[in-house]
Write an enzyme that holds these catalytic residues in place. Structure first.
Site, short mmCIF file in Angstrom:
data_model
loop_
_atom_site.label_atom_id
_atom_site.label_comp_id
_atom_site.label_asym_id
_atom_site.label_seq_id
_atom_site.Cartn_x
_atom_site.Cartn_y
_atom_site.Cartn_z
N GLU A 60 0.82 -1.22 0.00
CA GLU A 60 0.00 0.00 0.00
C GLU A 60 0.85 1.26 0.00
OE1 GLU A 60 -0.47 -2.58 1.98
OE2 GLU A 60 -2.35 -3.40 1.21
N HIS A 130 -11.81 -5.85 8.68
CA HIS A 130 -12.50 -5.65 7.40
C HIS A 130 -13.73 -4.79 7.62
CE1 HIS A 130 -10.09 -9.26 6.46
NE2 HIS A 130 -10.11 -8.81 5.23
C1 LIG Z 1 -1.99 -4.78 4.35
C2 LIG Z 1 -2.97 -5.66 3.66
N1 LIG Z 1 -3.31 -5.40 2.37
C3 LIG Z 1 -4.22 -6.16 1.75
C4 LIG Z 1 -4.83 -7.21 2.39
C5 LIG Z 1 -5.88 -8.04 1.69
N2 LIG Z 1 -5.33 -9.38 1.36
C6 LIG Z 1 -5.54 -10.43 2.19
S1 LIG Z 1 -4.75 -11.78 1.67
C7 LIG Z 1 -4.09 -11.02 0.34
C8 LIG Z 1 -3.16 -11.78 -0.57
C9 LIG Z 1 -1.96 -12.33 0.13
O1 LIG Z 1 -1.16 -13.09 -0.74
P1 LIG Z 1 0.14 -13.85 -0.23
O2 LIG Z 1 0.89 -13.02 0.74
O3 LIG Z 1 0.89 -14.29 -1.44
O4 LIG Z 1 -0.38 -15.11 0.58
P2 LIG Z 1 -1.35 -16.30 0.13
O5 LIG Z 1 -2.75 -15.82 0.30
O6 LIG Z 1 -1.03 -16.62 -1.28
O7 LIG Z 1 -1.09 -17.43 1.06
C10 LIG Z 1 -4.53 -9.69 0.29
C11 LIG Z 1 -4.17 -8.75 -0.77
C12 LIG Z 1 -4.45 -7.44 3.73
N3 LIG Z 1 -4.99 -8.45 4.45
N4 LIG Z 1 -3.53 -6.66 4.33
#
Ligand SMILES: Cc1ncc(C[n+]2csc(CCOP(=O)(O)OP(=O)(O)O)c2C)c(N)n1
Lengths: 325, 401
Positions: A60, A130
């Protein structure tokens, strides 16, 4: 006139802005081919190409720092922060940079083209990460504009105005209403003014002020109040920064009573700012103390969300107490 | 620092290095030629395999429960069991785990009971988090597993700090932090690695590179050769490992732990794996990836790979497999029914634990809320439940956690 839900109205506004001005660029986490986790940017990548609508890495502070630079260059970035709860990693870029670009450079540089869109608010069983309504943090920062639409018609007109505004705008979208709020939305281009409140309903006994998803809740409270013979004037602030003092003042001078509601915690919430201003400008006309109906001074809960949220019954009780004062 | 001077401009891109992937087990479950299996006892291997199977069964059942509307939300770790459980198995059970949200396997391995899982998933009165967080945000002090926080990557610098405390305490423990390749884009990740190497901290950064962050494929997440090369910039030990190979993950983490604890040095592990399931129960991956791509990874299922190896070792049998699967399914269903029936946390869990003591102003707000709920009990059935008759709640009476 076509009927749209709020997501469709937002998507339509982005589509119009991108078609009209090739400097408009949409990006954020998952906004590309997927169209965003809520689908607000659906089909934009297909239509305008990967250079103008794309996924960013998951960062972000990077998204907003990048957007600041892009806007300073003269482009018109519309950056999505996936949930308002996750805007905080970008807080420094927004509060110290976005907001102060024009001021500190004597307008040598500005980021007026920037719009930050982000879904906010509770009522979706999202728990503490959320569901937040972080608008008050940003209203403390001169140089930003803060806008919150209440339905699809407002969303389209206000978003188009935000994108074309000369100042950076944070556009908080009430995610609980994304699909739930459906209404007629003109197909053509139109704008609604920033900084102007909207008097949704005129009345004589009490003024109710809110924004975003709270407007629907206020509507239900008003039904109860009117059944009880209380005439309510309802004002949607639409913009919190700058906010339309005169419209609220005029209304309170007429009704003598004011109830303000927001989902965010009470302490330091924007209702405090409104209450103080009205107290300053309407003191001798007030018939009862200004009332606030807000979230508790706690993080946002999950299981007891209903208890936590300022709902129509809590607002109705505040109206009654105010009228019976 | 002194570096040699050159009189021709030299630009490097990092392509000069390519980080190999450590693998011991082939996809058919056979030890690779010339490879040595880690020293893993039969009992330990069985404990690991049971945890993998239990995690798979839990995920399948809870996803089904979510589809039936019994549960609001769920996240599976399907396809990544070897990465998470293999790493956890290589640690001391009292080493700290700071996870992202897809690491239920670590908890299963350490003995978090199905009841404990269900209480959190259903946010009932026995949930340690008191129904405040969404499903899958587990935590256990007893099992040295930090309660999950949704904002991504925030746990990574915290892990550095926690491990620094462990170093000062000289307690012989380290911290492992799990995160996705998406979360590794956050500033918190970079801050964490830098501080860990500057301060010589016994922390293991474990990246589950599972190919996607929600819909964003790894190629749109980073331009380099994965996450592993970033370690060079921070002068940190690094290893890349086949994340679907339980033996390789176990061995890599075991050695990483030794580096962390004996030398007080941070280590980065990048486990190459794949998120076989959807991101969460709210996601539909068909919008951003193909079935044929998924099939390639189904064929590398880490569970089947370990199962085949166990069968080959004569440490496991088809009958045991069947029996265990059935008993796990039964147990999951039974505990789910129990948890569903339990009441929600009491009303005062709304205001407790915001601070150590409820502040006077919050108490006022709460008293007003209680008056309101007493007036409209039907509108707030959950809240009214604990008011009438007002139940005295001892929020410490939760047993060991
Ligand atoms: C700071 C923040 N930005 C956005 C989100 C929304 N979000 C939750 S999970 C996710 C994807 C995470 O991907 P990754 O780190 O590759 O882990 P995976 O889900 O593939 O295990 C996002 C964008 C969040 N929880 N926190």
């Amino acid at each position: 006139m076509p009927t749209m839900n709020m997501l469709q109205a937002i998507n339509n506004a982005l589509d119009i802005a991108m078609a009209e001005d090739e400097k408009v660029i949409c990006f954020g986490e998952d906004v590309g081919i997927f169209g965003g986790v809520f689908r607000a940017t659906s089909n934009l990548q297909g239509k305008y190409g990967k250079a103008r609508c794309f996924n960013t890495p998951l960062v972000e502070q990077g998204i907003i720092g990048f957007a600041n630079g892009l806007a300073a260059q003269g482009s018109v970035p519309v950056a999505e922060i996936q949930f308002a709860d996750y805007i905080f990693p970008a807080f420094d870029q927004i509060v110290n940079e976005t907001a102060k670009f024009r001021y500190r450079s004597g307008d040598l540089f500005n980021v007026g083209g920037l719009t930050i869109r982000t879904p906010y608010g509770g009522g979706i069983s999202g728990g503490l990460y959320h569901s937040q309504s972080p608008e008050a943090y940003f209203t403390h920062t001169p140089g930003l504009k803060i806008v919150v639409p209440r339905n699809p018609y407002q969303a389209k007109g206000l978003l188009l105005a935000a994108i074309r505004d000369a100042d950076p705008v944070i556009f908080f979208e009430p995610k609980r209403l994304y699909r739930a709020s459906v209404g007629e939305v003109p197909e053509e281009d139109y704008q609604l003014p920033l900084g102007e409140a909207d008097i949704i309903k005129e009345g004589t006994d009490i003024t109710l002020v809110g924004w975003g998803a709270q407007m629907e809740v206020i509507g239900k409270a008003v039904e109860l109040a009117e059944e009880a013979g209380i005439s309510c004037e309802v004002i949607d602030l639409r913009s919190l920064l700058p906010w339309d003092e005169d419209t609220v003042v005029e209304s309170v001078l007429k009704t003598g009573r004011l109830v303000i509601t927001h989902e965010a915690p009470r302490t330091g919430g924007f209702a405090g700012e409104i209450a103080t201003t009205i107290q300053e400008r309407c003191f001798l006309y007030l018939e009862s103390p200004i009332a606030r109906v807000t979230g508790l001074d706690t993080p946002f809960p999950l299981t007891l969300e209903k208890e936590y949220l300022p709902d129509h019954l809590k607002i109705f009780e505040a109206i009654r107490e105010s009228v019976d004062f | 620092m002194t570096t040699p001077h050159v009189h021709e401009p030299v630009f490097l891109t990092g392509d000069e290095f390519s980080i190999p992937t450590f693998r011991l087990l082939d996809p058919d479950g056979c030890l690779r030629e010339g490879a040595t299996a880690p020293q893993l006892s039969r009992d330990h291997a069985r404990r690991i395999y049971r945890a993998m199977l239990a995690t798979r069964v839990l995920d399948e059942r809870m996803m089904a429960a979510q589809r039936q509307g019994r549960l609001s939300f769920y996240m599976q770790c399907t396809g990544e069991e070897a990465a998470v459980i293999g790493a956890t198995a290589a640690l001391d059970d009292a080493d700290m785990i700071m996870a992202q949200y897809r690491e239920q396997g670590a908890l299963v391995y350490r003995g978090f009971t199905f009841d404990e899982f269900m209480n959190q998933l259903f946010g009932n009165e026995l949930d340690y988090g008191k129904g405040r967080q969404m499903p899958v945000h587990y935590g256990s002090r007893k099992l040295h597993y930090m309660t999950i926080s949704s904002p991504l990557a925030t746990q990574i610098p915290q892990a550095t700090g926690y491990a620094y405390g462990q170093k000062l305490a000289e307690d012989g423990h380290c911290t492992i932090t799990f995160f996705g390749e998406g979360a590794a884009s956050e500033g918190d990740f970079h801050a964490a690695l830098n501080m860990a190497s500057v301060h010589a901290v016994p922390v293991i950064f474990f990246c589950r590179n599972n190919g996607y962050a929600i819909s964003t494929p790894a190629v749109e997440q980073f331009a380099a050769d994965g996450i592993a090369p970033r370690a060079f910039g921070y002068h940190m030990h690094v290893i890349r490992v086949d994340g679907n190979d339980i033996l390789a993950v176990y061995e890599a983490t075991r050695q990483a732990r030794r580096i962390a604890v004996e030398n007080n040095q941070p280590v980065l592990i990048e486990a190459m794996t794949y998120r076989l399931a959807a991101h969460s129960s709210s996601d539909d991956p068909s919008g951003y990836r193909s079935k044929s791509e998924e099939q390639i990874w189904h064929d590398q299922d880490p569970l089947l790979r370990m199962q085949k190896w166990m069968l080959g070792q004569q440490w496991w049998s088809e009958e045991e497999e069947k029996e265990l699967q059935e008993s796990l399914r039964r147990e999951v269903l039974e505990t789910m029914k129990r948890a569903e029936k339990r009441p929600p946390p009491p009303l005062d869990s709304l205001v407790s634990e915001v601070y150590a003591e409820v502040t006077p102003s919050l108490q006022n707000q709460f008293d007003q809320l209680k008056r309101h709920i007493r007036k409209y009990p039907d509108a707030y059935p959950r809240g009214a439940r604990s008011l009438d008759p007002e139940v005295a709640v001892d929020s410490n009476d939760q047993g060991e956690r």
